[in-house]
Design a protein around this motif. Structure first.
Motif, PDB file in Angstrom:
ATOM      1  N   GLY A 265       0.830  -1.202   0.000  1.00  0.00           N
ATOM      2  CA  GLY A 265       0.000   0.000   0.000  1.00  0.00           C
ATOM      3  C   GLY A 265       0.865   1.254   0.000  1.00  0.00           C
ATOM      4  O   GLY A 265       0.596   2.206  -0.718  1.00  0.00           O
ATOM      5  N   ASP A 269       1.017   3.885  -2.880  1.00  0.00           N
ATOM      6  CA  ASP A 269       0.710   5.264  -2.561  1.00  0.00           C
ATOM      7  C   ASP A 269       1.811   6.192  -3.072  1.00  0.00           C
ATOM      8  O   ASP A 269       1.542   7.308  -3.509  1.00  0.00           O
ATOM      9  CB  ASP A 269       0.542   5.410  -1.048  1.00  0.00           C
ATOM     10  N   ARG A 272       1.122   6.696  -6.525  1.00  0.00           N
ATOM     11  CA  ARG A 272       0.028   7.647  -6.652  1.00  0.00           C
ATOM     12  C   ARG A 272       0.553   9.068  -6.484  1.00  0.00           C
ATOM     13  O   ARG A 272       0.216   9.977  -7.247  1.00  0.00           O
ATOM     14  CB  ARG A 272      -1.037   7.364  -5.593  1.00  0.00           C
TER      15      ARG A 272
ATOM     16  N   LEU B  41     -16.122   1.394  -6.895  1.00  0.00           N
ATOM     17  CA  LEU B  41     -14.841   2.098  -6.805  1.00  0.00           C
ATOM     18  C   LEU B  41     -15.036   3.605  -6.893  1.00  0.00           C
ATOM     19  O   LEU B  41     -14.311   4.370  -6.264  1.00  0.00           O
ATOM     20  CB  LEU B  41     -13.921   1.652  -7.946  1.00  0.00           C
ATOM     21  N   PRO B  44     -16.830   6.430  -3.524  1.00  0.00           N
ATOM     22  CA  PRO B  44     -16.219   7.318  -2.524  1.00  0.00           C
ATOM     23  C   PRO B  44     -15.723   8.636  -3.127  1.00  0.00           C
ATOM     24  O   PRO B  44     -15.387   9.553  -2.405  1.00  0.00           O
ATOM     25  CB  PRO B  44     -15.040   6.523  -1.976  1.00  0.00           C
ATOM     26  N   HIS B  45     -15.654   8.680  -4.450  1.00  0.00           N
ATOM     27  CA  HIS B  45     -15.075   9.876  -5.073  1.00  0.00           C
ATOM     28  C   HIS B  45     -16.144  10.765  -5.682  1.00  0.00           C
ATOM     29  O   HIS B  45     -15.858  11.560  -6.565  1.00  0.00           O
ATOM     30  CB  HIS B  45     -14.071   9.457  -6.138  1.00  0.00           C
ATOM     31  N   GLY B 121      -6.854   7.812  -6.934  1.00  0.00           N
ATOM     32  CA  GLY B 121      -7.475   7.265  -5.735  1.00  0.00           C
ATOM     33  C   GLY B 121      -8.159   5.933  -6.036  1.00  0.00           C
ATOM     34  O   GLY B 121      -8.020   4.962  -5.301  1.00  0.00           O
ATOM     35  N   ILE B 122      -8.855   5.913  -7.152  1.00  0.00           N
ATOM     36  CA  ILE B 122      -9.547   4.684  -7.549  1.00  0.00           C
ATOM     37  C   ILE B 122      -8.536   3.570  -7.813  1.00  0.00           C
ATOM     38  O   ILE B 122      -8.704   2.435  -7.352  1.00  0.00           O
ATOM     39  CB  ILE B 122     -10.401   4.951  -8.803  1.00  0.00           C
ATOM     40  N   ASP B 125      -7.021   2.254  -4.608  1.00  0.00           N
ATOM     41  CA  ASP B 125      -8.001   1.430  -3.930  1.00  0.00           C
ATOM     42  C   ASP B 125      -8.081   0.039  -4.571  1.00  0.00           C
ATOM     43  O   ASP B 125      -8.012  -0.985  -3.894  1.00  0.00           O
ATOM     44  CB  ASP B 125      -9.356   2.147  -4.012  1.00  0.00           C
ATOM     45  N   GLN B 128      -5.011  -2.141  -3.977  1.00  0.00           N
ATOM     46  CA  GLN B 128      -4.973  -2.719  -2.639  1.00  0.00           C
ATOM     47  C   GLN B 128      -6.017  -3.812  -2.480  1.00  0.00           C
ATOM     48  O   GLN B 128      -5.764  -4.826  -1.847  1.00  0.00           O
ATOM     49  CB  GLN B 128      -5.170  -1.628  -1.596  1.00  0.00           C
ATOM     50  N   ARG B 129      -7.161  -3.604  -3.073  1.00  0.00           N
ATOM     51  CA  ARG B 129      -8.189  -4.650  -2.993  1.00  0.00           C
ATOM     52  C   ARG B 129      -7.685  -5.939  -3.599  1.00  0.00           C
ATOM     53  O   ARG B 129      -7.861  -7.021  -3.031  1.00  0.00           O
ATOM     54  CB  ARG B 129      -9.432  -4.236  -3.772  1.00  0.00           C
TER      55      ARG B 129
END
Ligand SMILES: Nc1ncnc2c1ncn2[C@@H]1O[C@H](COP(=O)(O)OP(=O)(O)OP(=O)(O)O)[C@@H](O)[C@H]1O
Ligand SMILES: Nc1ncnc2c1ncn2[C@@H]1O[C@H](COP(=O)(O)OP(=O)(O)OP(=O)(O)O)[C@@H](O)[C@H]1O
Ligand SMILES: [Mg+2]
Ligand SMILES: [Mg+2]
Lengths: 679, 610
Positions: A265, A269, A272, B41, B44-45, B121-122, B125, B128-129
């Motif tokens: 993560g 990140d 990102r 997904l 949240p945005h 962000g998507i 996410d 990580q999922r």
């Protein structure tokens, strides 16, 4: 999970000591070199790939321009129609003008669509072809590069080059390149017209181009750096994914899935963050590219209206100026997108050529020799070897192999014995030239392995690695992986399986056609090892290198294999790395590897009697048992809890000060002894 | 492979994921699953998406304001300047122009940043999922799914989604709004041309339907082909030693070339389809303009329509089709991303066969009493590896498990670590079925050193510290000393900070085992399982480990699997396993003294020693 190369954004792998002779540094230097090229110079490396399809691409560009023209012509026709045939026709009731107009609009409309379709068709094929060609060439090159290269390069970095980078490139060829050309042409021509016809107004517009050019250059510099970082990080992320799956058993066994996720993560990140930096830089450029032309237009408007009021230009000229400026403006705004796409593609090209221009340090000789009538004599003469990342001074700076001399007569089996980490596997891997000696030579039947093609050499030499390295294919395919074309029959398979005592394969759900899972993971440890052994035998080598091939086998199976191997190996020269006396039993001779040299060669029993180091390495019967001091138990527990380090150091140091000390403290010896007395 | 979501056969989870030509019902299920994931997904945005949308509209308005300002300037301010020498209106308009420019620039910058934040962000996410899911799934799943496919889900498939997100989701929304707005205005001005426009939607929709069904298949093919390329690539690079030693390069080139070509062809097909769809839409738009012109022109001739209105109407029609190409592109990315999301969502709905209990029984401090009651196990149904086994290992006992290769020793160990669940019977730790323990408690209590010593790339220290996250350097060193690894680690170029490279390729096989061993040493579990943990060690090294073990294991339960019977020396009890059945069970002395299998094994082994 341990932190990865992401911590070192400036290269695929950290280099311990900067040293120009080190390969890892070479990679970095090359990467830097790729990055220091101008974008044009960097992209020029694609020319050989693009040249064959250049006509198609040029035709595509023409189609694109044609389509734009067709689209631009429609309003003109409408204008003409409204002003001419419609108004006049209304009076004369002549509908023919309308029909002509409609026909023309239809024609132009069809032409536009047709040209767009043609452009796509023209560019599509070259785009995917270039991608596929680059991809397969990368694969071929990677297969050709030596193992030492693969040791250094994380898998994800290679994969991301092959997939994402080339995908980026394809998209650039299909869309970006074309838009770049069409936009640039439009802008240059448009500005030319503006300056030529607009006078002062044109110059004002042109003045806007100056800050934009400056902006575009600084943007390119900053964007390139971030784009490189992001693509490198994406590669590291792919590596993390790969390792998290390959190491899933360890992660599960220690329940570290959550930690792995956290570390992943964090890495994701970071990526990102880099992407957001990229967007930030991009947004700045976009803002200026949008605002500057508009600003110059605002100024032009004031000046223009003033000029009209002064009677210097006509209203018509002013309107014409703005109409042309509007046409130039939209490609200027698009330029941001196209520029970033181009820079991303350029990074992809850089990254691709980082690998493609890595020279093979183990090339085939220009004039290869061949062993025509192989007997299988294997000789090491003054062999030196050190790994690329070994430090030049301090601990660990000695060559791993420091002058190895050893001759294996044809047909003989020689066991190589030495302590853990003494360099046995390293020596073994020199034979099929997976690594290259840094001094001295390895010869097969008198021919230096460097003088043969690797293909030829490896047809003479068979290997069983210490870890099985199997593929997720059927048992048959795995065993016959290296078998020569004339030895791929069922009988050959059977024989190899039989020698390696791998008859279990027939009991698998689909027999020898059963797929054995990724890396053979749906087999037991010993089963994997036997398949790997069978594979080495099925290759029908003259020289066989077996790296600790029986370590995962039980005593009975080991004995059975030995019995078969003894007859099977009669003709084959075999170098067998051994840790156990039982494996040594296979050999005619034993060679002891100590401090990077062969310190003794002889039959097992002789060495056992005469060579102290050999006894130390191979014998379990010697020495008497010193019971651990009673507080040792407590200490070990504290160690496990991470306490009382000093105590342990002391306890262990005193016990380990000399090899004899290590030798002395053997539990098994004690057990043997006590047991002996019971009988 | 089990999966829980109900759906038409072949569409549950990852089963049949390579299938590209799905039946209508199947296609619908997977498509819905993928859209659900996308919606999930994005939800949240929502705010970010709104902001981005508004910024796009603002920037469009600011840009559109330009021509209007020019018109005003020429129409009104010119006269004021010329006739009254009044600069104010002109400067005012000029000022407004500058403001509009600034607003356009700023809002576009804001839009770029906001939409990047949303799309990144998507992606974060989703990454990580997928990662979490990968770790959650059982070994059984991984054995057949392969790492390459997971990597392709995490890289190539994710990139498809990224393309979609970057293709300007919100600008499309504004494009569509623009179309709707223009269409509505057109109806208000002249409903008859509005009807022409509406009629043009019929072929457009038909074309889109055609594109949808076809591209769905092609993009699925492209995803499958890309996964194949990746799987092949990863496997070849992982096994590069064997590839080179066994001269597979050329054969691999052919195989890989085939896959790469398949991927190319699939991409080319999908792009080719788009190469028809997109100009097709343009064509429909252009024809509509021509038809509108014809219809309008004829009406002008019949006096039903003013020329002025006709011009406006034509302008609207043109503008209506303005964003069509962009929307076509977007729909294309959408199709590609949906195909990718089909695969990703398939992986995400896959349920592990080894499940966490809903209500775990807490086990804070395990003692290490292990019990097997009527345990049966089979990897493949109908081929039992362990037929009915009962076993009771009291807390603190050190058990050596020996037996022929393939007997099922590792299998037993893996059941104990709950890599797999028993097929029948139960396996208990301190009287609690392991299926009722939380993963956390179980992993703290039971740790296994697997037969294959896997090291992650990263420093020696990090690798050992995996046994106990956050361990200090002292603790790590103490563990290394305890297994006799400290000396060689110190010899490495950067000592404990040396990178061991991928899979620990930087160190020798024996050294790898020592490091894995140190890792377990640091973990300090109640039950320690060592599966052939010393098989690649030299004899002195093994001795050192034995000694460390003897003290380490003094009061913990241990299961030691070894072919080298030296290990047996420190065991309290020996189990001999044959074809999954424990055939002998006793103290080492008892068994050696007897006449059974172990006595023979042991004798043979002793004979081999020197
Ligand atoms: N790729 C590498 N790069 C740098 N050093 C390496 C590499 N591989 C091995 N070494 C180091 O070289 C030495 C010899 O390693 P090698 O694998 O040859 O030992 P070995 O005798 O086979 O040991 P084992 O019995 O444990 O298999 C070790 O100290 C090891 O740490
Ligand atoms: N993941 C798997 N899928 C299917 N079959 C498996 C799997 N793992 C092991 N097997 C089979 O189960 C049997 C027992 O394997 P196991 O690994 O328990 O043997 P083992 O006693 O540990 O042998 P070794 O001493 O060789 O490691 C073997 O026949 C093996 O082929
Ligand atoms: Mg070795
Ligand atoms: Mg096993």
């Amino acid at each position: 999970m341990p932190s990865r190369a992401a911590d070192h954004p400036d290269g695929p792998r950290p280099t311990p000591a900067p040293d120009d002779t080190q390969p890892a540094t070479d990679d970095r230097a090359r990467a830097a070199q790729g990055a220091s090229l101008s974008t044009v110079a960097s992209m020029r490396r694609l020319v050989p790939y693009i040249r064959p399809v250049l006509p198609r691409i040029l035709a595509g560009v023409l189609c694109a321009l044609g389509a734009s023209l067709a689209a631009l012509a429609v309003p003109r026709v409408l204008q003409w129609l409204v002003n001419g045939p419609l108004t006049t026709g209304l009076a004369t009731h002549d509908e023919s003008g309308l029909w002509w107009g409609v026909g023309l609009v239809l024609l132009l409309g069809v032409a536009e669509a047709g040209l767009i379709a043609a452009r796509r068709a023209l560019i599509l094929i070259p785009g995917t072809n270039i991608e596929a060609r680059l991809r397969t060439e990368l694969f071929t090159h990677l297969q050709d590069l030596p193992v030492s290269f693969h040791d250094r390069w994380p898998g994800g970095q290679l994969l991301s080059r092959s997939m994402s980078d080339l995908g980026l490139l394809r998209r650039w060829i299909a869309f970006g390149m074309l838009t770049l050309v069409v936009s640039s042409v439009t802008i240059v021509v448009g500005i030319g017209i503006l300056v030529a016809t607009g006078g002062v107004l044109g110059l004002i517009y042109l003045a806007g181009a100056i800050p934009m050019t400056v902006m575009a250059f600084t943007f390119s510099r900053r964007f390139r750096a971030v784009s490189r970082k992001s693509q490198d990080q994406a590669g590291d992320l792919a590596t993390a994914v790969e390792e998290s799956v390959h190491g899933i058993r360890v992660l599960k066994a220690f329940g570290r899935g959550r930690d792995a996720l956290q570390s992943f993560g964090r890495q994701a990140d970071e990526l990102r963050g880099t992407e957001l930096d990229k967007a930030k830089i991009m947004s700045g450029l976009q803002a200026w590219l949008t605002a500057i032309p508009e600003l110059t237009l605002g100024v032009s408007l004031v000046v223009g209206v003033w000029m009209v009021s002064e009677g210097r230009i006509t209203v018509g000229a002013l309107v014409a100026f703005f109409a042309t400026a509007a046409v130039v403006n939209s490609p200027v705004i698009d330029l941001g997108m196209v520029l970033s796409m181009t820079l991303n593609a350029r990074t992809a090209v850089d990254r691709y050529f980082d690998v493609m221009t890595t020279p093979n340090t183990l090339p085939d000789p220009a004039a290869p020799a061949e062993v025509t009538d192989p007997h299988g004599e294997l000789a090491f003469t003054g062999v030196h070897f050190r790994y690329g990342d070994a430090p030049t001074e301090g601990p660990g700076s000695a060559d791993v192999l420091d002058g190895v001399d050893l001759v294996l007569p044809p047909g003989k089996t020689v066991a190589l014995v030495g302590l853990t980490g003494s360099g046995k596997s390293t020596l073994a891997m020199l034979v099929p030239r997976l690594y290259e000696v840094t001094g001295g030579s390895v010869t097969v039947d008198g021919v230096d392995v460097r003088d043969m093609t690797r293909e030829h050499l490896r047809s003479l030499v068979g290997v069983a690695f210490e870890d099985a390295t199997l593929f997720s294919a059927s048992v048959r395919d795995n065993v016959l992986l290296g078998a020569p074309d004339d030895a791929r029959t069922d009988a050959d398979l059977e024989r190899a399986l039989d020698v390696a005592q791998a008859g279990f394969a027939h009991e698998l759900p689909e027999g020898v056609e059963t797929t054995i899972g990724e890396e053979g993971m749906s087999l037991s440890g010993g089963q994997r090892q036997r398949i790997a052994l069978a594979r080495a035998i099925a290759a029908r080598p003259r020289v066989l290198v077996l790296d600790d091939p029986l370590s995962a086998l039980d005593v009975d199976t080991e004995a059975a294999i030995q019995a078969r191997l003894a007859t099977e190996l009669e003709e084959i020269t075999t170098l067998i790395v051994a840790h156990r006396p039982s494996t040594v039993a296979l050999a005619d001779l034993v060679a002891v590897l100590q401090d990077g040299r062969i310190t003794a060669v002889g039959p097992h029993s002789e060495l056992l009697a005469t060579n102290e180091h050999y006894r130390y390495v191979i014998s379990s019967l010697e020495g008497e048992f010193t019971p651990p001091p009673p507080d040792d138990v407590e200490v070990a527990r504290q160690v496990a809890r991470g306490e009382a380090r000093a105590v342990v150091d002391e306890a262990l140091d005193s016990g380990d000060a000399t090899p004899a000390g290590r030798n002395g403290a053997t539990a098994i010896g004690a057990w043997q002894a006590s047991e002996g007395s019971e009988r | 492979m089990s999966a829980t979501t109900a759906g038409p056969a072949g569409t549950t989870g990852t089963e049949g994921e390579d299938e590209t030509r799905l039946s209508r019902a199947q296609s619908k299920t997977v498509r819905q699953r993928s859209l659900r994931l996308l919606g999930d997904l994005m939800s949240p945005h929502r705010k970010g998406l709104w902001v981005a949308g508004i910024l796009v509209v603002v920037s469009t308005i600011a840009q559109v304001a330009g021509p209007a300002l020019i018109a005003t300037a020429i129409d009104t301010t010119l006269a004021r300047l010329r006739d009254h020498d009044d600069w104010a209106p002109l400067l005012m308009v000029g000022g407004l122009y500058v403001v509009a420019a600034a607003v356009a620039g700023l809002s576009i910058a804001g839009y770029v940043r906001t939409s990047a934040r949303v799309s990144q962000g998507i992606l974060l996410d989703l990454r990580q999922r997928v990662f979490r899911q990968t770790q959650r799934l059982s070994l059984e799943f991984h054995e057949s799914y392969t790492s390459g496919r997971i990597i392709s889900r995490q890289t190539s498939d994710l990139e498809s989604l990224r393309d979609l997100l970057d293709s300007g989701l919100t600008s499309i929304v504004s494009g569509v709004l623009m179309m709707l707005f223009t269409g509505a205005s057109l109806f208000l001005i002249d409903w008859r041309t509005g009807l022409v426009l509406a009629a043009s939607l019929i072929p457009a929709i038909a074309l889109t339907r055609w594109f949808q069904t076809r591209s769905q298949v092609y993009y699925r093919e492209s995803r499958t082909a890309s996964a194949r390329v990746i799987v092949n690539f990863v496997e070849t690079m992982t096994g590069i030693r064997a590839v080179q030693a066994f001269r597979r390069e050329r054969a691999n080139d052919v195989t890989y070339g085939g896959f790469a070509e398949e991927y190319r062809a699939a991409n080319a097909r999908a792009m080719g389809l788009n190469g028809i769809y997109s100009p097709g839409l343009v064509l429909i738009g252009n024809i509509t303009v021509a038809v509108a012109l014809l219809v309008g022109g004829l009406r002008v001739f019949h006096g039903d329509l003013d020329v002025g209105v006709l011009v406006a109407v034509l302008l609207y029609v043109k503008r209506f089709f303005g964003p069509i190409q962009e929307i076509g592109m977007f729909y294309n990315s959408f199709q590609s991303a949906s195909a990718a999301l089909e695969k990703i969502s398939g992986l995400l709905v896959e349920e592990p066969t080894v499940v966490e209990p809903a209500r775990p029984v807490p086990l804070e401090h395990a003692r290490g009493h292990v019990q097997l009651r009527g345990v049966e196990f089979a990897y493949v149904q109908g081929r039992p590896v362990l037929p009915r086994t009962d076993l009771d290992v009291p807390a603190g006992q050190t058990v050596a498990l020996v037996g022929a290769t393939g007997a099922g020793k590792s299998t037993l160990a893996k059941l104990l670590s709950r890599f797999y669940d028993v097929t029948a019977g139960s396996l208990e730790l301190d009287g609690v079925d392991v299926r009722d323990l939380s993963g956390k408690d179980l992993r703290r209590a039971v740790v296994m050193v697997t037969q294959e010593a896997y090291l992650f790339s990263g420093s020696v220290r990090d690798n050992i510290a995996m046994g106990k996250p956050g361990a200090s350097l002292e603790e790590v060193q103490a563990a290394a000393r305890a297994v006799g690894a400290h000396d060689f680690i110190e010899q490495l170029p950067l000592g404990y900070d040396t990178d061991v490279n991928k899979r620990g390729g930087r160190v020798s096989a024996g050294q790898r085992q020592l490091l894995s061993f140190a890792r377990a040493f640091l973990a300090d579990p109640a039950v320690l399982i060592l599966d052939e943990a010393t098989s690649s060690l030299d004899i002195p090294g093994e001795r050192l480990v034995q000694r460390g073990l003897q003290t380490l294991l003094a009061d913990r339960t241990a299961l030691i699997i070894a072919h080298r019977l030296s290990t047996v020396a420190i065991a309290d009890r020996v189990l001999v396993m044959e074809h999954g059945v424990v055939v002998e069970d006793g103290t080492p002395a008892e068994l050696i003294g007897g006449e059974g299998r172990f006595a023979a094994l042991h004798a043979a082994w002793r004979d081999s020693l020197v």
